[in-house]
Scaffold this motif. Structure first.
Motif, short mmCIF file in Angstrom:
data_model
loop_
_atom_site.label_atom_id
_atom_site.label_comp_id
_atom_site.label_asym_id
_atom_site.label_seq_id
_atom_site.Cartn_x
_atom_site.Cartn_y
_atom_site.Cartn_z
N PHE A 45 0.73 -1.39 -0.09
CA PHE A 45 0.01 0.06 0.09
C PHE A 45 0.83 1.29 0.09
O PHE A 45 0.63 2.19 -0.38
N LEU A 46 1.88 1.22 0.62
CA LEU A 46 2.91 2.57 0.60
C LEU A 46 3.45 2.59 -0.60
O LEU A 46 3.67 3.86 -1.21
N ARG A 47 3.94 1.39 -1.65
CA ARG A 47 4.23 1.37 -2.86
C ARG A 47 3.03 1.87 -3.78
O ARG A 47 3.61 2.55 -4.58
N ASP A 48 1.98 1.51 -3.51
CA ASP A 48 0.87 2.28 -4.45
C ASP A 48 0.81 3.71 -3.96
O ASP A 48 0.64 4.42 -5.08
N ILE A 49 1.25 4.26 -3.08
CA ILE A 49 0.93 5.54 -2.97
C ILE A 49 2.42 6.21 -3.50
O ILE A 49 1.88 6.97 -3.91
N PHE A 65 16.28 5.45 7.75
CA PHE A 65 15.98 5.73 6.25
C PHE A 65 16.22 4.44 5.32
O PHE A 65 15.54 3.96 4.66
N VAL A 66 17.62 4.09 5.51
CA VAL A 66 18.37 3.09 4.66
C VAL A 66 17.67 1.67 5.23
O VAL A 66 17.13 0.98 4.39
N LEU A 67 17.39 1.39 6.50
CA LEU A 67 16.57 0.21 6.95
C LEU A 67 15.16 0.10 6.36
O LEU A 67 14.87 -0.99 5.80
N GLY A 68 14.37 1.31 6.21
CA GLY A 68 13.18 1.15 5.67
C GLY A 68 13.20 0.93 4.21
O GLY A 68 12.44 0.24 3.61
N PHE A 69 14.10 1.66 3.63
CA PHE A 69 14.65 1.37 1.95
C PHE A 69 14.80 -0.02 1.72
O PHE A 69 14.11 -0.74 0.89
N ILE A 70 15.62 -0.76 2.47
CA ILE A 70 15.74 -2.13 2.42
C ILE A 70 14.79 -2.89 2.53
O ILE A 70 14.36 -3.82 1.87
N PHE A 71 13.92 -2.60 3.73
CA PHE A 71 12.76 -3.56 3.92
C PHE A 71 11.89 -3.68 2.71
O PHE A 71 11.70 -4.53 2.33
N MET A 72 11.70 -2.37 2.14
CA MET A 72 10.81 -2.10 0.97
C MET A 72 11.23 -3.03 -0.10
O MET A 72 10.30 -3.54 -0.75
N THR A 73 12.47 -2.97 -0.64
CA THR A 73 13.17 -3.51 -1.72
C THR A 73 12.71 -5.13 -1.56
O THR A 73 12.46 -5.67 -2.45
N SER A 74 13.11 -5.51 -0.27
CA SER A 74 13.16 -6.92 -0.15
C SER A 74 11.68 -7.62 -0.16
O SER A 74 11.30 -8.44 -0.75
N SER A 97 10.45 6.70 13.21
CA SER A 97 9.51 5.90 12.50
C SER A 97 8.87 6.60 11.32
O SER A 97 8.84 6.01 10.21
N PHE A 98 8.79 7.74 11.30
CA PHE A 98 8.43 8.44 10.05
C PHE A 98 9.43 8.34 9.04
O PHE A 98 9.21 8.09 7.81
N VAL A 99 10.83 8.61 9.55
CA VAL A 99 12.00 8.33 8.78
C VAL A 99 11.96 7.21 8.07
O VAL A 99 12.20 6.85 6.68
N ALA A 100 11.62 6.09 8.73
CA ALA A 100 11.82 4.71 8.03
C ALA A 100 10.66 4.50 7.09
O ALA A 100 10.91 3.67 6.27
N VAL A 101 9.56 5.13 7.33
CA VAL A 101 8.41 4.92 6.59
C VAL A 101 8.67 5.70 5.08
O VAL A 101 8.36 5.37 4.19
N ALA A 102 9.41 6.96 5.40
CA ALA A 102 9.89 7.57 4.30
C ALA A 102 10.90 6.82 3.30
O ALA A 102 10.75 6.87 2.19
N GLY A 103 11.70 6.12 4.11
CA GLY A 103 12.55 5.25 3.38
C GLY A 103 11.93 4.12 2.64
O GLY A 103 12.16 3.79 1.56
#
Lengths: 69, 419
Positions: free
Chosen positions: B44-48, B98-107, B366-372
């Motif tokens: 859903f974040l990806r769709d956004i 931010f980096v960890l959020g980015f990596i989470f999403m990519t995986s 956590s906002f920064v992680a979501v931004a990542g």
């Protein structure tokens, strides 16, 4: 009394530190936490470990006191 | 040390919360959301992200402001304010978060779902999710090794009050865009997958709408039409999609959605329940292994049961490996991608669902992680790393290797004394 400060720590560190502090079986323990999650986790752990728990709340922190029942 | 009670009241609260969230997620599928994707934080974040930059990142099929996310944030915000748990805090290494959020999403986009959807997929009978859940266990175990060695990102502090409002403000901005796009005119820069759209497997794909099983409108390529033989022919007369590929066309995930108000209301309810219960999709296994606490585990077990029961009741349950909605059958890929995603979430201190909830409680980190995660989603699609139903993209394995190396480096290097 055992006293520890878990303010600002991410999960699961508040729980890890509190559990470690309980290993010495203190009759009284005080934990300073600053997020609702840490407070809830610490309170549940203390209650499940047989402590009576009281919480004082201020703008800066939750001061959680557990006394061996 | 005295005897410890294994299952306290919080375990039952979490079990109930999990049941509720799983049931709502399964019900949302019956209301129009993609299969086994009633709720998925990563998707859903990806769709956004797709809505805002989908034209650039190639996210035409996955572009829609999911009202569930807005609802979850506002529901959790309301619950946090009412219980005086809204506390602006931050400063625990935002850059790495931010980096960890980015990596989470990519995986997660290599797996095709976040750690919440892994359980929901299993609840819909998708057995490929078992590999993902094994990956979650592996990611948790690896994370625990580093937590025991003293990994942490440092303490967060009380911060300026406005910084606590970053995620709630984003939710309001998203709500405005969602309402304008639904009831007014979608802004020109934005991309929004047409509701109910199908796309073919061609490159570029042909996209069309169906009414009563028949193609009613061809959306892409622009100016293309349906030929008498069932193929789609471009304005220049060239075949854009053969009749065969038109028959095999699949619904675009971004075009499958419950109505805006249903999604928003469901999100609000889930946000309140998640904030009050502290539901986490990885914390259950983590706490069981690390501190022998089982409360959170009741949450994911509840989620699984709730989703399974409602899926069966609604006739949506489909047990097996093949032909599962928005899923691929690459067992090793499913395992490895969830292991990397979970390792990242372990270093963040909670799953993406928790990051959204904590961001709604004033946690700027956590906002920064979501931004990542949002930025990571755009990158993953732009770079062609995201998986499709056909399987992993060629770049997926190199990406997983690089990300695993970065996570190990972060986990090794970040050790601060906190006790």
């Amino acid at each position: 009394m055992k006293e520890l400060d878990v303010r600002g720590l991410s999960c699961p560190m508040p729980l890890m530190h509190t559990k470690k502090a309980l290993e010495g079986d203190p009759s009284k323990i005080r934990v300073h936490a600053d997020s609702g999650t840490a407070k809830a986790n610490v309170v549940a752990l203390l209650k499940d470990s047989g402590y009576e728990v009281s919480i004082e709340e201020s703008d800066e922190e939750y001061r959680i006191t557990g006394t061996r029942a | 040390m005295g005897k410890r009670r294994m299952v306290g009241p919080t375990a039952w609260i979490l079990g109930g919360a999990g049941l509720f969230i799983g049931a709502v997620a399964a019900w949302l599928v019956s209301q129009g959301n993609p299969g086994n994707m009633g709720l998925c934080i990563a998707c859903f974040l990806r769709d956004i992200t797709g809505f805002f930059v989908g034209g650039t990142t190639g996210q035409g099929a996955v572009a829609y402001i999911r009202p569930e996310i807005i609802g979850i944030i506002l529901g959790a915000l309301g619950a946090a304010i009412l219980t005086r748990e809204f506390r602006p805090r931050g400063g625990s290494n935002p850059l790495l978060r931010f980096v960890l959020g980015f990596i989470f999403m990519t995986s997660a986009l290599i797996f095709l779902g976040c750690t919440v959807r892994a359980w929901l997929r299993l609840g819909g009978g998708d057995l490929n999710a078992l590999w993902g859940i094994l990956g979650i266990v592996a990611g948790v175990v690896v994370g625990i090794v580093f937590l025991k060695r003293g990994f942490n990102l440092g303490r967060a502090k009380n911060i300026a009050k406005p910084l606590g409002w970053l995620l709630p403000t984003l939710a309001i901005v998203l709500l405005v865009f969602a309402l304008v796009s639904a009831f007014g005119t979608k802004p020109d820069f934005a991309t929004q997958t047409a509701e109910g759209a199908f796309s073919t497997g061609d490159k570029p794909p042909a996209v069309f709408l169906k009414t009563d099983g028949q193609i009613s409108q061809v959306l892409k390529p622009v100016g293309a039409t349906l030929a008498a033989d069932g193929s789609i022919v471009g304005a220049d007369g060239a075949i854009a999609a053969s009749a065969e590929s038109v028959t095999k066309a699949k619904p675009q995930p971004g075009g499958k959605r419950a109505s805006l108000w249903i999604s928003l209301a469901a999100g609000l309810a889930v946000g309140v329940v998640a904030q009050r219960s502290r539901f986490c999709s990885i914390g259950g296994i983590r706490d069981a292994v690390l501190v022998k606490r089982y409360d959170l585990l009741f949450g994911v077990v509840g989620l699984l049961i709730g989703a399974t029961v409602v899926n069966i009741l609604l006739g949506q349950y489909n047990l097996g490996f093949v032909g599962q909605p928005v899923a691929h059958t690459d067992a090793l890929g499913n395992f490895a991608s969830m292991a990397v995603a979970t390792f990242a979430a372990m270093l963040l201190g909670g799953c993406p669902f928790r990051q959204v909830i904590m961001g709604s409680e004033g946690d700027a980190d956590s906002f920064v992680a979501v931004a990542g995660m949002l930025v990571g989603a755009g990158f993953t699609h732009w770079a062609g790393i995201a998986s499709s139903a056909k399987g992993l993209a060629p770049l997926a394995w190199p990406a997983l290797g690089v990300m695993a190396a970065i996570l190990v480096a972060v986990a090794l290097l970040k050790r601060t004394r906190t006790a």
